[in-house]
Design a protein around this motif. Structure first.
Motif, PDB file in Angstrom:
ATOM      1  N   ASN A 192      32.627  41.796  61.552  1.00 17.94           N
ATOM      2  CA  ASN A 192      34.016  41.357  61.683  1.00 17.94           C
ATOM      3  C   ASN A 192      34.222  39.992  61.039  1.00 17.94           C
ATOM      4  OD1 ASN A 192      34.424  43.705  63.137  1.00 17.94           O
ATOM      5  ND2 ASN A 192      33.689  42.701  64.994  1.00 17.94           N
ATOM      6  N   LEU A 197      34.561  40.389  57.360  1.00 17.30           N
ATOM      7  CA  LEU A 197      35.909  40.806  56.940  1.00 17.30           C
ATOM      8  C   LEU A 197      36.882  39.627  56.975  1.00 17.30           C
ATOM      9  CD1 LEU A 197      36.257  44.291  58.664  1.00 17.30           C
ATOM     10  CD2 LEU A 197      35.982  43.843  56.241  1.00 17.30           C
ATOM     11  N   SER A 198      36.784  38.816  58.048  1.00 11.10           N
ATOM     12  CA  SER A 198      37.663  37.641  58.165  1.00 11.10           C
ATOM     13  C   SER A 198      37.400  36.662  57.039  1.00 11.10           C
ATOM     14  CB  SER A 198      37.421  36.950  59.505  1.00 11.10           C
ATOM     15  OG  SER A 198      37.727  37.840  60.537  1.00 11.10           O
ATOM     16  N   ALA A 236      36.165  37.409  54.094  1.00  9.72           N
ATOM     17  CA  ALA A 236      36.681  38.000  52.851  1.00  9.72           C
ATOM     18  C   ALA A 236      38.185  37.771  52.744  1.00  9.72           C
ATOM     19  CB  ALA A 236      36.379  39.490  52.837  1.00  9.72           C
ATOM     20  N   LEU A 237      38.862  37.867  53.893  1.00 13.99           N
ATOM     21  CA  LEU A 237      40.313  37.668  53.934  1.00 13.99           C
ATOM     22  C   LEU A 237      40.661  36.220  53.598  1.00 13.99           C
ATOM     23  CD1 LEU A 237      42.691  39.572  54.767  1.00 13.99           C
ATOM     24  CD2 LEU A 237      42.608  38.459  56.969  1.00 13.99           C
ATOM     25  N   ASN A 242      40.109  35.299  50.018  1.00 13.75           N
ATOM     26  CA  ASN A 242      40.916  36.138  49.119  1.00 13.75           C
ATOM     27  C   ASN A 242      40.091  37.097  48.277  1.00 13.75           C
ATOM     28  OD1 ASN A 242      43.600  36.199  49.378  1.00 13.75           O
ATOM     29  ND2 ASN A 242      43.961  34.300  48.217  1.00 13.75           N
ATOM     30  N   PHE A 243      39.032  37.637  48.859  1.00 18.79           N
ATOM     31  CA  PHE A 243      38.289  38.685  48.146  1.00 18.79           C
ATOM     32  C   PHE A 243      39.126  39.951  48.198  1.00 18.79           C
ATOM     33  CE2 PHE A 243      33.894  36.814  49.366  1.00 18.79           C
ATOM     34  CZ  PHE A 243      34.076  35.811  48.426  1.00 18.79           C
ATOM     35  N   HIS A 244      39.169  40.594  47.077  1.00 19.10           N
ATOM     36  CA  HIS A 244      39.974  41.831  47.050  1.00 19.10           C
ATOM     37  C   HIS A 244      39.088  43.005  47.440  1.00 19.10           C
ATOM     38  CE1 HIS A 244      43.666  43.866  45.617  1.00 19.10           C
ATOM     39  NE2 HIS A 244      42.815  44.898  45.602  1.00 19.10           N
ATOM     40  N   LEU A 245      39.177  43.414  48.717  1.00 15.45           N
ATOM     41  CA  LEU A 245      38.370  44.536  49.204  1.00 15.45           C
ATOM     42  C   LEU A 245      39.268  45.757  49.373  1.00 15.45           C
ATOM     43  CD1 LEU A 245      36.204  42.937  52.035  1.00 15.45           C
ATOM     44  CD2 LEU A 245      35.657  43.134  49.634  1.00 15.45           C
ATOM     45  N   THR A 246      38.733  46.907  49.002  1.00 11.85           N
ATOM     46  CA  THR A 246      39.483  48.160  49.205  1.00 11.85           C
ATOM     47  C   THR A 246      38.548  49.214  49.793  1.00 11.85           C
ATOM     48  OG1 THR A 246      39.007  48.853  46.965  1.00 11.85           O
ATOM     49  CG2 THR A 246      41.113  47.790  47.292  1.00 11.85           C
ATOM     50  N   ILE A 287      37.637  50.086  52.839  1.00  8.74           N
ATOM     51  CA  ILE A 287      36.601  49.579  53.770  1.00  8.74           C
ATOM     52  C   ILE A 287      36.390  50.634  54.851  1.00  8.74           C
ATOM     53  CG2 ILE A 287      35.974  47.688  55.319  1.00  8.74           C
ATOM     54  CD1 ILE A 287      38.267  46.114  53.769  1.00  8.74           C
TER      55      ILE A 287
END
Lengths: 86, 372
Positions: free
Chosen positions: B2, B5-6, B8-9, B12-16, B18
Motif C-alpha cells: 500500500n 502505491l501511495s 507511486a501516487l 506521479n508514476f504513471h501506473l496502469t 494494477i
C-alpha cells in the motif's frame, strides 16, 4: 446545480469525490492508498478515508491524485478518522 | 504494497492495470522512464521483477538484436517493389477481326510485353494503339497490379451505299436457288430456280434499248430490286446418349500446390490416395516476374463416376435447344425458314444429327459498274 455548490464540487481538494458507473469507479483527490486488495481499497483523501468494497478489483490507472478502479463494486463507505481539520 | 502505491501516487508514476496477486505482491504496467526512477529509488525495499516490456524502445532494441531479420525484411520489401515495376501478363479483350499476335508484336515493339518494365503510361499505350490501328474505335487500357488489361472495340464497317445517280448492278452475296426477283430498276438476268454463286450478276444496270431510229442504245441505271433465294444451311450436332455424373463420396484430403513459372508441383498426386478426385485450390500467395512463384492450399474431394442413360425426351429437348441456338447464331434475322430436315444416326454412344435448313432470304447486294 447552483454556482456555489458547483464551485465547491470543483475545488474541494480534501474531500472524497467518486464517480461510479457500473463496474467502473473514478476516485479523485487521492492522497494515499492505505490498503488495496482484490476485494477492497481504502483511500485517504485528506479529511476522510474512503472504502470501496467489491470483487476482482484492478486499478486501471493511478495518476495525478486520481485512480480508475474496475471490478464488481458492492459498497462505498466513508470514515472520519483522527485527522487534522476534522 | 500500500505504501508503494501511495509513493507511486506522490511521485506521479504513471501506473496502469494494477492487480493484487497476493498479500506481498502486485502486478502493474509502468512507463519506461518511471521504471528507471522506481528502480533508482527502490533502496532494496521492494523486489521488482520485469515480466515483459513493450513499446517503441523495446521494438528498437529487438530490431538492433535481429539485424539479419530486418535486412531480410528490407530485401523482401525491395523485391516486392521491384517486381511491381514489371508487366507480368497482358490480357486483350474484344478482338473480332484484328490479329491478337500482331497486336502483341506491336506492343512488344513499343516496349510493352510480358517481363518488360512498365515504361509507358496507359494513355501512351492507348495513343500508340489508336495511331497504329485505324480500325479501332475505342481502347481501354488499365493496370491491375502487374497485369495489363487492354480492351479493344473495333469499328464496324458500314455497307457501302451507292448514290442513286451512280449506275450499279445487283449481284449475289451468297449461294442459293433463285426463288423470286422483284426488279424495280434495271434488267433481270437470271430466271427462277437457277443456282447462283456468290458474285453472280442478278439484275444488271446496263439497259439496252432500241431508239426511234432503230439503233441499239445502252443506258446505265442504278439497279434496284429484291432478290429472294432459297439458301441451304447444313449443320451437324453430336449428342451423347450416356451422361457421366460425378458423385462426391464425402472423403476429403488436403495438400499443397507449388507453381514455379508454368510448372506445377502437386502434393495430391503423391499423397492423396483417391483414384478420382476434384481439386479446389485457394491461393496463399503469388509473386510476379522475375520470381513467379505461387503457393496454393488444395482440397481434394473423392468422386465416383456414374453413368446414366438419358431418356428419349431429354435427348430430344437437348437437340432442339441446340438447333434453336444454331439457327439464331447462323441464319440472318430477316431470313424466312421454309424447310427444316433433321436426319438422325447412331454412332455407338453418340447420336449424330444432320440438320438441313432451307431459308428464303434477300441475297442481292449492289455493285458499281466499273467499265462505263
Amino acid at each position: 446545480m447552483a454556482i456555489d455548490s458547483d464551485l465547491m464540487f470543483d475545488f474541494s481538494l480534501n474531500i472524497p469525490r467518486i464517480i461510479i458507473s457500473g463496474k467502473y469507479a473514478i476516485i479523485d483527490n487521492v492522497k494515499s492508498i492505505q490498503s488495496f486488495t482484490n476485494q477492497g481499497i481504502v483511500i485517504d483523501t485528506g479529511k476522510q478515508y474512503t472504502v470501496v468494497n467489491g470483487e476482482n478489483f484492478i486499478l486501471k490507472n493511478l495518476n495525478d491524485d486520481r485512480i480508475f478502479l474496475t471490478g464488481k463494486i458492492d459498497s462505498v463507505e466513508f470514515f472520519y478518522g483522527n485527522k487534522k481539520g476534522d | 504494497m500500500n505504501k508503494f502505491l501511495s509513493r507511486a501516487l506522490n511521485h506521479n508514476f504513471h501506473l496502469t492495470k494494477i492487480k493484487r496477486i497476493d498479500e506481498l505482491s502486485l502486478e502493474c504496467n509502468i512507463l519506461q522512464r518511471d521504471y528507471k526512477k522506481l528502480v533508482s529509488m527502490n533502496n532494496n525495499q521492494y523486489r521488482i521483477t520485469l515480466l515483459s516490456s513493450k513499446g517503441f524502445p523495446e521494438c528498437r532494441q529487438r530490431i538492433i538484436r535481429n539485424k539479419a531479420f530486418v535486412l531480410g525484411l528490407f530485401i523482401f520489401i525491395f523485391l516486392l517493389y521491384y517486381q511491381g515495376l514489371f508487366i507480368n501478363e497482358i490480357h486483350i479483350q474484344g478482338l473480332e477481326h484484328l490479329d491478337e499476335n500482331q497486336i502483341f508484336d506491336f506492343l512488344a515493339g513499343i516496349g510493352v510485353s510480358e517481363g518488360y518494365k512498365k515504361v509507358l503510361s496507359t494513355d501512351e499505350i492507348k495513343s500508340n494503339l489508336y495511331h497504329e490501328y485505324k480500325d479501332i474505335s475505342w481502347v481501354g487500357v488499365s493496370y491491375t497490379g502487374n497485369k495489363l488489361h487492354i480492351e479493344i472495340v473495333e469499328k464496324v464497317k458500314a455497307p457501302e451505299i451507292i448514290p442513286m445517280d451512280i449506275p450499279c448492278d445487283i449481284v449475289a452475296k451468297k449461294q442459293g436457288y433463285i426463288d423470286n426477283i422483284i426488279t424495280k430498276n434495271g434488267t433481270r438476268v437470271v430466271p427462277d430456280d437457277v443456282f447462283v454463286n456468290e458474285g453472280d450478276l442478278l439484275v444488271t444496270g446496263i439497259v439496252k434499248k432500241i431508239n426511234a431510229s432503230g439503233d441499239e442504245e445502252i443506258k446505265y441505271v442504278h439497279a434496284l430490286g429484291e432478290v429472294y433465294a432459297r439458301t441451304i444451311y447444313r449443320f451437324i450436332i453430336l449428342e451423347e446418349k450416356i451422361e457421366y455424373l460425378k458423385i462426391n463420396t464425402g472423403k476429403k484430403d488436403y495438400g499443397w500446390n507449388l507453381k514455379v513459372g508454368d510448372t506445377l508441383f502437386d502434393t495430391g498426386k503423391i499423397f492423396v490416395g483417391f483414384d478420382r478426385y476434384t481439386r479446389v485450390s485457394s491461393k496463399i500467395f503469388e509473386t510476379m516476374i522475375p520470381l513467379p512463384i505461387a503457393l496454393y492450399c488444395a482440397e481434394y474431394s473423392e468422386i465416383e463416376i456414374e453413368t446414366r442413360i438419358k431418356s428419349q425426351e431429354e435427348i430430344e429437348k437437348s437437340i432442339n435447344n441446340q438447333v434453336e441456338s444454331i439457327i439464331k447464331k447462323n441464319i440472318p434475322e430477316d431470313a424466312k425458314i421454309s424447310n427444316k430436315d433433321l436426319m438422325f444416326s447412331e454412332l455407338g454412344n453418340i447420336i449424330k444429327v444432320e440438320i438441313m435448313i432451307e431459308a428464303i432470304e434477300d441475297i442481292g447486294t449492289e455493285r458499281r459498274i466499273e467499265n462505263i
